[in-house]
Design a protein around this motif. Structure first.
Motif, PDB file in Angstrom:
ATOM      1  N   SER A  15       0.824  -1.171  -0.053  1.00  0.00           N
ATOM      2  CA  SER A  15       0.035  -0.032   0.032  1.00  0.00           C
ATOM      3  C   SER A  15       0.876   1.205   0.119  1.00  0.00           C
ATOM      4  N   GLY A  16       0.406   2.374  -0.363  1.00  0.00           N
ATOM      5  CA  GLY A  16       1.040   3.540  -0.544  1.00  0.00           C
ATOM      6  C   GLY A  16       1.682   3.756  -1.884  1.00  0.00           C
ATOM      7  N   ARG A  17       2.739   4.622  -1.905  1.00  0.00           N
ATOM      8  CA  ARG A  17       3.118   5.076  -3.210  1.00  0.00           C
ATOM      9  C   ARG A  17       4.638   4.997  -2.760  1.00  0.00           C
ATOM     10  N   ALA A  18       5.595   4.821  -3.755  1.00  0.00           N
ATOM     11  CA  ALA A  18       7.096   4.852  -4.083  1.00  0.00           C
ATOM     12  C   ALA A  18       7.503   5.870  -5.119  1.00  0.00           C
ATOM     13  N   ARG A  19       8.542   6.652  -4.803  1.00  0.00           N
ATOM     14  CA  ARG A  19       9.048   7.535  -5.898  1.00  0.00           C
ATOM     15  C   ARG A  19       9.912   6.709  -7.033  1.00  0.00           C
ATOM     16  N   ARG A  20      10.083   7.425  -8.065  1.00  0.00           N
ATOM     17  CA  ARG A  20      10.914   6.912  -9.126  1.00  0.00           C
ATOM     18  C   ARG A  20      12.503   6.557  -8.433  1.00  0.00           C
ATOM     19  N   LYS A  21      12.984   7.698  -7.757  1.00  0.00           N
ATOM     20  CA  LYS A  21      14.282   7.421  -7.062  1.00  0.00           C
ATOM     21  C   LYS A  21      14.338   6.023  -6.107  1.00  0.00           C
ATOM     22  N   GLU A  22      13.346   6.008  -5.353  1.00  0.00           N
ATOM     23  CA  GLU A  22      13.235   4.707  -4.594  1.00  0.00           C
ATOM     24  C   GLU A  22      13.144   3.536  -5.305  1.00  0.00           C
ATOM     25  N   TYR A  23      12.299   3.431  -6.331  1.00  0.00           N
ATOM     26  CA  TYR A  23      12.069   2.244  -7.102  1.00  0.00           C
ATOM     27  C   TYR A  23      13.312   2.133  -7.675  1.00  0.00           C
ATOM     28  N   TRP A  24      14.065   2.918  -8.625  1.00  0.00           N
ATOM     29  CA  TRP A  24      15.230   2.788  -9.613  1.00  0.00           C
ATOM     30  C   TRP A  24      16.568   2.521  -8.507  1.00  0.00           C
ATOM     31  N   LEU A  65       8.388  -6.895  -5.654  1.00  0.00           N
ATOM     32  CA  LEU A  65       6.890  -6.915  -6.251  1.00  0.00           C
ATOM     33  C   LEU A  65       6.327  -5.978  -5.413  1.00  0.00           C
ATOM     34  N   ALA A  66       6.643  -5.572  -4.075  1.00  0.00           N
ATOM     35  CA  ALA A  66       6.124  -4.327  -3.294  1.00  0.00           C
ATOM     36  C   ALA A  66       6.384  -3.001  -3.513  1.00  0.00           C
ATOM     37  N   VAL A  67       7.736  -2.649  -4.150  1.00  0.00           N
ATOM     38  CA  VAL A  67       8.118  -1.505  -4.543  1.00  0.00           C
ATOM     39  C   VAL A  67       7.388  -1.216  -6.001  1.00  0.00           C
ATOM     40  N   GLY A  68       7.420  -2.315  -6.881  1.00  0.00           N
ATOM     41  CA  GLY A  68       7.061  -2.157  -7.933  1.00  0.00           C
ATOM     42  C   GLY A  68       5.296  -1.866  -7.822  1.00  0.00           C
ATOM     43  N   VAL A  69       4.719  -2.295  -7.110  1.00  0.00           N
ATOM     44  CA  VAL A  69       3.166  -2.182  -6.908  1.00  0.00           C
ATOM     45  C   VAL A  69       3.128  -0.458  -6.394  1.00  0.00           C
ATOM     46  N   ARG A  70       3.859  -0.362  -5.368  1.00  0.00           N
ATOM     47  CA  ARG A  70       4.063   0.988  -5.098  1.00  0.00           C
ATOM     48  C   ARG A  70       4.293   1.980  -5.955  1.00  0.00           C
ATOM     49  N   ARG A  71       5.180   1.763  -6.879  1.00  0.00           N
ATOM     50  CA  ARG A  71       5.395   2.737  -8.022  1.00  0.00           C
ATOM     51  C   ARG A  71       4.336   2.811  -8.842  1.00  0.00           C
ATOM     52  N   MET A  72       3.760   1.670  -9.191  1.00  0.00           N
ATOM     53  CA  MET A  72       2.611   1.896 -10.143  1.00  0.00           C
ATOM     54  C   MET A  72       1.533   2.797  -9.360  1.00  0.00           C
ATOM     55  N   HIS A  73       1.107   2.660  -7.834  1.00  0.00           N
ATOM     56  CA  HIS A  73       0.246   3.405  -7.358  1.00  0.00           C
ATOM     57  C   HIS A  73       0.860   5.120  -7.398  1.00  0.00           C
ATOM     58  N   ASP A  74       2.284   5.313  -7.598  1.00  0.00           N
ATOM     59  CA  ASP A  74       2.640   6.675  -7.537  1.00  0.00           C
ATOM     60  C   ASP A  74       2.216   7.277  -9.073  1.00  0.00           C
ATOM     61  N   ALA A  75       2.269   6.361 -10.002  1.00  0.00           N
ATOM     62  CA  ALA A  75       1.833   6.819 -11.360  1.00  0.00           C
ATOM     63  C   ALA A  75       0.259   6.930 -11.277  1.00  0.00           C
ATOM     64  N   GLY A  76      -0.422   6.648 -10.347  1.00  0.00           N
ATOM     65  CA  GLY A  76      -1.898   6.725 -10.531  1.00  0.00           C
ATOM     66  C   GLY A  76      -2.606   5.395 -11.106  1.00  0.00           C
ATOM     67  N   LYS A  77      -1.826   4.402 -11.071  1.00  0.00           N
ATOM     68  CA  LYS A  77      -2.392   3.061 -11.719  1.00  0.00           C
ATOM     69  C   LYS A  77      -2.463   2.031 -10.658  1.00  0.00           C
TER      70      LYS A  77
END
Length: 120
Positions: A15-24, A65-77
């Motif tokens: 749950s929540g959101r992850a910034r691009r920097k966190e993901y990459w 997987l968790a950080v990927g899902v949070r990254r998708m959430h950050d993009a609004g998806k």
């Protein structure tokens, strides 16, 4: 390295959101560690390092997987967009959705506000 550890601390938080920097940054350190283990296994000719590589890969599967899902959430998806290969890569590269969305506040905005408060 702090971004990598942040993701590991949020081990199974989908749950929540992850910034691009966190993901990459997590992606970068993960790749460095994986290639390091592979090169050590090949260079030292130690099959036990191959086993260590497998253990490491399975250990970071859920955080990945968790950080990927949070990254998708950050993009609004929805996190399910992670299953669409090319589109999920495009979403992982796009900027955060401005402001809050249904998955929470924008982590980039919060970090900028914290930096501004710290400078006062």
């Amino acid at each position: 390295m702090n971004w990598y550890l942040k993701v590991l601390k949020q081990y199974a938080d989908f749950s929540g959101r992850a910034r691009r920097k966190e993901y990459w940054m997590f992606f970068l350190f993960n790749i460095i560690i994986i290639y390091g283990l592979i090169f050590l296994a090949i260079g030292l000719e130690m099959p036990s390092l191959v086993t260590l590589y497998g253990i490491y890969t399975f250990a970071v599967l859920i955080p990945s997987l968790a950080v990927g899902v949070r990254r998708m959430h950050d993009a609004g998806k929805s996190g399910w967009y992670l299953l669409i290969p090319i589109y999920s890569l495009i979403l992982a590269c796009t900027d955060s959705e401005a402001g809050s969305n249904k998955w929470g506040p924008n982590p980039k905005s919060d970090a900028e506000e914290i930096d501004l408060i710290g400078q006062e």
